[in-house]
Every structure is written in structure tokens, then in C-alpha cells.
Design an enzyme around this catalytic site. Structure first.
Site, PDB file in Angstrom:
ATOM      1  N   TYR A   1      56.805  -8.518 -50.200  1.00 26.57           N
ATOM      2  CA  TYR A   1      55.936  -7.465 -49.680  1.00 26.57           C
ATOM      3  C   TYR A   1      55.350  -6.689 -50.853  1.00 26.57           C
ATOM      4  O   TYR A   1      55.989  -5.821 -51.428  1.00 26.57           O
ATOM      5  CB  TYR A   1      56.710  -6.520 -48.759  1.00 26.57           C
ATOM      6  CG  TYR A   1      57.307  -7.179 -47.539  1.00 26.57           C
ATOM      7  CD1 TYR A   1      56.848  -8.417 -47.076  1.00 26.57           C
ATOM      8  CD2 TYR A   1      58.353  -6.570 -46.847  1.00 26.57           C
ATOM      9  CE1 TYR A   1      57.413  -9.014 -45.955  1.00 26.57           C
ATOM     10  CE2 TYR A   1      58.912  -7.167 -45.714  1.00 26.57           C
ATOM     11  CZ  TYR A   1      58.439  -8.387 -45.285  1.00 26.57           C
ATOM     12  OH  TYR A   1      59.001  -8.980 -44.179  1.00 26.57           O
TER      13      TYR A   1
ATOM     14  N   SER B   1      58.361  -8.139 -35.422  1.00 27.54           N
ATOM     15  CA  SER B   1      57.145  -8.083 -34.596  1.00 27.54           C
ATOM     16  C   SER B   1      57.473  -8.017 -33.100  1.00 27.54           C
ATOM     17  O   SER B   1      56.871  -8.735 -32.300  1.00 27.54           O
ATOM     18  CB  SER B   1      56.239  -9.295 -34.874  1.00 27.54           C
ATOM     19  OG  SER B   1      55.771  -9.290 -36.200  1.00 27.54           O
ATOM     20  N   PRO B   2      58.414  -7.153 -32.687  1.00 29.96           N
ATOM     21  CA  PRO B   2      58.746  -7.061 -31.264  1.00 29.96           C
ATOM     22  C   PRO B   2      57.605  -6.484 -30.430  1.00 29.96           C
ATOM     23  O   PRO B   2      57.607  -6.601 -29.205  1.00 29.96           O
ATOM     24  CB  PRO B   2      59.968  -6.128 -31.247  1.00 29.96           C
ATOM     25  CG  PRO B   2      59.793  -5.271 -32.461  1.00 29.96           C
ATOM     26  CD  PRO B   2      59.189  -6.187 -33.495  1.00 29.96           C
ATOM     27  N   LEU B   3      56.634  -5.881 -31.111  1.00 29.10           N
ATOM     28  CA  LEU B   3      55.459  -5.336 -30.433  1.00 29.10           C
ATOM     29  C   LEU B   3      54.244  -6.256 -30.577  1.00 29.10           C
ATOM     30  O   LEU B   3      53.108  -5.833 -30.361  1.00 29.10           O
ATOM     31  CB  LEU B   3      55.130  -3.944 -30.978  1.00 29.10           C
ATOM     32  CG  LEU B   3      56.170  -2.868 -30.638  1.00 29.10           C
ATOM     33  CD1 LEU B   3      55.952  -1.616 -31.472  1.00 29.10           C
ATOM     34  CD2 LEU B   3      56.110  -2.528 -29.157  1.00 29.10           C
TER      35      LEU B   3
ATOM     36  N   GLY C   1      51.637  -5.247 -33.009  1.00 29.83           N
ATOM     37  CA  GLY C   1      50.922  -4.054 -32.573  1.00 29.83           C
ATOM     38  C   GLY C   1      50.117  -4.240 -31.297  1.00 29.83           C
ATOM     39  O   GLY C   1      49.613  -3.267 -30.721  1.00 29.83           O
ATOM     40  N   PHE C   2      50.004  -5.486 -30.829  1.00 28.53           N
ATOM     41  CA  PHE C   2      49.202  -5.762 -29.631  1.00 28.53           C
ATOM     42  C   PHE C   2      49.720  -5.009 -28.410  1.00 28.53           C
ATOM     43  O   PHE C   2      48.945  -4.456 -27.625  1.00 28.53           O
ATOM     44  CB  PHE C   2      49.190  -7.270 -29.349  1.00 28.53           C
ATOM     45  CG  PHE C   2      48.536  -7.630 -28.038  1.00 28.53           C
ATOM     46  CD1 PHE C   2      47.158  -7.699 -27.941  1.00 28.53           C
ATOM     47  CD2 PHE C   2      49.296  -7.896 -26.908  1.00 28.53           C
ATOM     48  CE1 PHE C   2      46.547  -8.019 -26.737  1.00 28.53           C
ATOM     49  CE2 PHE C   2      48.704  -8.219 -25.704  1.00 28.53           C
ATOM     50  CZ  PHE C   2      47.313  -8.278 -25.611  1.00 28.53           C
ATOM     51  N   PHE C   3      51.041  -4.957 -28.244  1.00 24.08           N
ATOM     52  CA  PHE C   3      51.595  -4.328 -27.046  1.00 24.08           C
ATOM     53  C   PHE C   3      51.541  -2.797 -27.102  1.00 24.08           C
ATOM     54  O   PHE C   3      51.814  -2.129 -26.112  1.00 24.08           O
ATOM     55  CB  PHE C   3      53.024  -4.811 -26.796  1.00 24.08           C
ATOM     56  CG  PHE C   3      53.083  -6.263 -26.408  1.00 24.08           C
ATOM     57  CD1 PHE C   3      52.481  -6.711 -25.237  1.00 24.08           C
ATOM     58  CD2 PHE C   3      53.711  -7.189 -27.212  1.00 24.08           C
ATOM     59  CE1 PHE C   3      52.506  -8.046 -24.882  1.00 24.08           C
ATOM     60  CE2 PHE C   3      53.750  -8.530 -26.866  1.00 24.08           C
ATOM     61  CZ  PHE C   3      53.146  -8.960 -25.696  1.00 24.08           C
TER      62      PHE C   3
END
Length: 340
Positions: A59, A204-206, A209-211
Site C-alpha cells: 500500500y 471489501s465487505p461494502l 463502497g458500492f453498498f
């Protein structure tokens, strides 16, 4: 609410039930953010009980670890620190490595950048398909014995790779992409982790960021944000995927929560040995993510949410390059190893 503490894996490692993915502070999601602001965000997260911090040497590269090194001054004993090795960019070319010399050099570099004596959880970020997993884990085992790392993890590894690694040294956690629109891991990898007592760390549980924002997310992304080039965010696929967001929004409204909280709650309900690491660069979003821990879903509501996604269908692959996933993470047998 207080963020619960859970046991991750079977070796005694305890972490906050929700962690903080720090990647977007420094890389891949647009330009690096203000160092002072990100340090304040990390301190705020820890004060709220989100103490499981996730980074990687790639990163930046390296700049995110340096950022965490500064943020941890005075609070090192309050956090559970996870970092990773295995992906390098040389001359703009990505290479995945797991040979012993590289493993050791990366660990030494991370320890220096983070300015710590020991890394709590050290992951192989991606699997080097040229090196038997037993060789890579064997070197990581030495790092445990030397007190440089406490626990060993894998990221984006297949079930068979996980089994082979676990036979060399107990694997404490497997990090994988797991959300309402990334569920392929449920067929084989998740059951394998459950069977072996390995913790699961969904990133990336979201849905990148889409959710949280739906289709409008793409409008706010910088030109160098990697999500602009992910298949699910192309114009054609996004137009189809937004139906999922709209239907989830209706359920979220009836539950008195946001769509992002609903999606994150779904992941949080996947078991006590699961600690998702949603990333954010804003305190407002951090507070919203923590709020997801207060949302409760019945088994019927879980099924209703899952049905929305499966019925509408997810359009687009996770990545342009499938080699960057667990699907291509098998390594050669140990007997074939001749060194690099």
C-alpha cells in the site's frame, strides 16, 4: 455501542469484532489522504474500540505502513496490528513472491516502517504459484519462533492451499473478499476455515463502497482510483448492479439503518470467528460502520437480503485479472522445490 472483542482463529488471538482497513488512506483509492487527518481517524477508531488495524507493504508502496507507524506511537499496546507481504511492483510490473529470502526481507522492512518489535498477524498477501506453500509457511514459522510475528495468515488462498499451510503451522486467519456480491468463497474456502478453526477476515465487505453509495459512487472517484477500472463499476454493469442497491435500500429503510450498514451487518452475522475490515478515510463513515454492529438480522431477513442479490444477479467480475484471486493460488508440491 462498545465494539465486542472476539477470538480470531484457535491460537488465542483476540481482536475487535470489526477492524479498520487502512489501504485507502494511502493507495489505490485516489491520491493519498492527509497524514494528520488519517492519524486522527485511526486514533478515533481505536478510542471507539476498533482496534484491529490492517495494512500491507504494497500500500503505497510502504507509505501506509509508515503512516501506521506514526499513528501507533503511544497506543501500540491497544491495537492488533496486521500487515502483509507477497506483492511487489518493480518497474511498474507486478510480481508475486513467496520465497524464503523475500519473506524474511519483507518482514524486516515492515517491522522497521511500522517501528514495532513484533507484528501481531502477518499475512501472505497473494500466493506465489512457483513456490510450494510449505516453503513459504516454513519461513513464516521461523519468524514466529524468533518473536518477529505472533500469528500467521493467508490472503486469497484456495482451500487446498490453506490445508497444506495449516499442516506446517497453524493458520490463524484467512483474509478474503466477502460481501453480498462476492460470495464464491462460501462454497469451499469458508467451510475449510470453519473446519480447521481458522478465523476469517473479510475485506471489501461494502463492495468497495458500492453498498454505501450505490451507482453514484463512481461520480466521486478520482481518475487514479482503481475502482474506475473494475468490471463491476463499468457503466453497463453498474447500471444493472444499481438495482441491487435500490432493493437493499428499501430493506435498510424499514430497519432504520443505511444500505451500507445492512450490507456490513450481513457480513458481521457470518459467525463469531469473523472480523470484517471495512476501510474508510472519513470519521462519519467510520461511525456508520460501527453502527452496523447494533443492527440485528433474523435468519429470514438474511435470506431475504441474499435473495435480492442472487435474483438480480451480480454483473462483472471482481477483477480484470482473475490471477489476483484465490482461483489461481495452487502451488507446486514440496517435492518439486529446488529453490529460486
Amino acid at each position: 455501542m462498545a465494539v465486542p472483542i472476539i477470538k480470531l482463529g484457535s491460537q488465542g488471538f483476540e481482536v475487535s469484532a470489526q477492524g479498520l482497513g487502512c489501504m485507502g488512506m494511502s493507495a489505490f483509492y485516489g491520491p493519498p489522504k492527509s497524514e494528520n487527518e488519517m492519524i486522527s481517524l485511526i486514533h478515533h477508531a481505536v478510542s471507539k474500540g476498533v482496534t484491529f488495524l490492517d495494512t500491507s507493504d504494497v500500500y503505497g508502496p510502504h507509505t501506509n505502513e509508515l503512516l501506521l507507524g506514526k499513528a501507533l506511537k503511544g497506543i501500540r499496546d491497544k491495537v492488533q496490528l496486521a500487515t502483509k507481504f507477497g506483492i511487489s511492483f518493480v518497474g511498474g510490473i507486478r510480481e508475486i513472491r513467496g520465497d524464503p529470502a523475500y519473506v524474511r526481507a519483507c518482514c524486516e522492512g515492515s517491522l522497521k516502517r511500522l517501528d514495532v518489535d513484533c507484528i501481531d498477524l502477518y499475512y501472505q498477501h497473494r500466493i506465489d504459484t512457483r513456490v510450494p506453500i510449505e516453503v513459504t509457511i516454513g519461513e513464516m514459522k521461523k519468524l514466529v519462533e524468533e518473536g518477529k510475528i505472533k500469528y500467521i495468515g493467508l490472503s486469497e488462498a484456495s482451500a487446498s492451499t490453506i490445508r497444506r499451510a495449516h499442516a506446517v503451522h497453524p493458520i490463524t486467519a484467512v483474509q478474503l473478499e466477502w460481501s453480498l456480491w462476492s460470495r464464491d468463497v462460501e462454497e469451499d474456502i469458508v467451510p475449510t476455515c470453519r473446519e480447521l478453526g481458522i478465523g476469517i477476515v473479510p475485506y471489501s465487505p461494502l463492495g468497495q463502497g458500492f453498498f454505501s453509495s450505490g451507482a453514484k459512487l463512481i461520480e466521486s472517484l478520482a481518475d487514479n482510483d482503481s475502482r474506475k477500472y473494475m468490471p463491476r463499476f463499468t457503466t453497463e454493469n453498474l447500471e444493472k448492479n444499481k438495482i441491487i442497491f435500490e432493493k437493499l435500500s428499501a430493506i435498510a429503510s424499514s430497519k432504520g439503518c443505511t444500505p451500507g450498514q445492512l450490507a456490513l451487518t450481513w457480513v458481521q452475522h457470518q459467525g463469531n470467528n469473523t472480523a470484517p475490515i471495512p476501510g474508510t478515510t472519513k470519521i462519519k463513515n467510520l461511525e456508520e460502520n460501527i453502527g452496523a454492529l447494533s443492527v440485528k438480522l433474523t435468519s429470514e431477513e438474511m435470506k431475504e437480503i441474499e435473495a435480492i442479490v442472487s435474483t438480480s444477479g451480480v454483473h462483472g467480475d471482481r477483477y480484470l485479472d482473475r490471477n489476483f484471486t484465490w482461483m489461481q493460488s495452487e502451488t507446486p508440491p514440496l517435492s518439486s522445490w529446488k529453490g529460486i
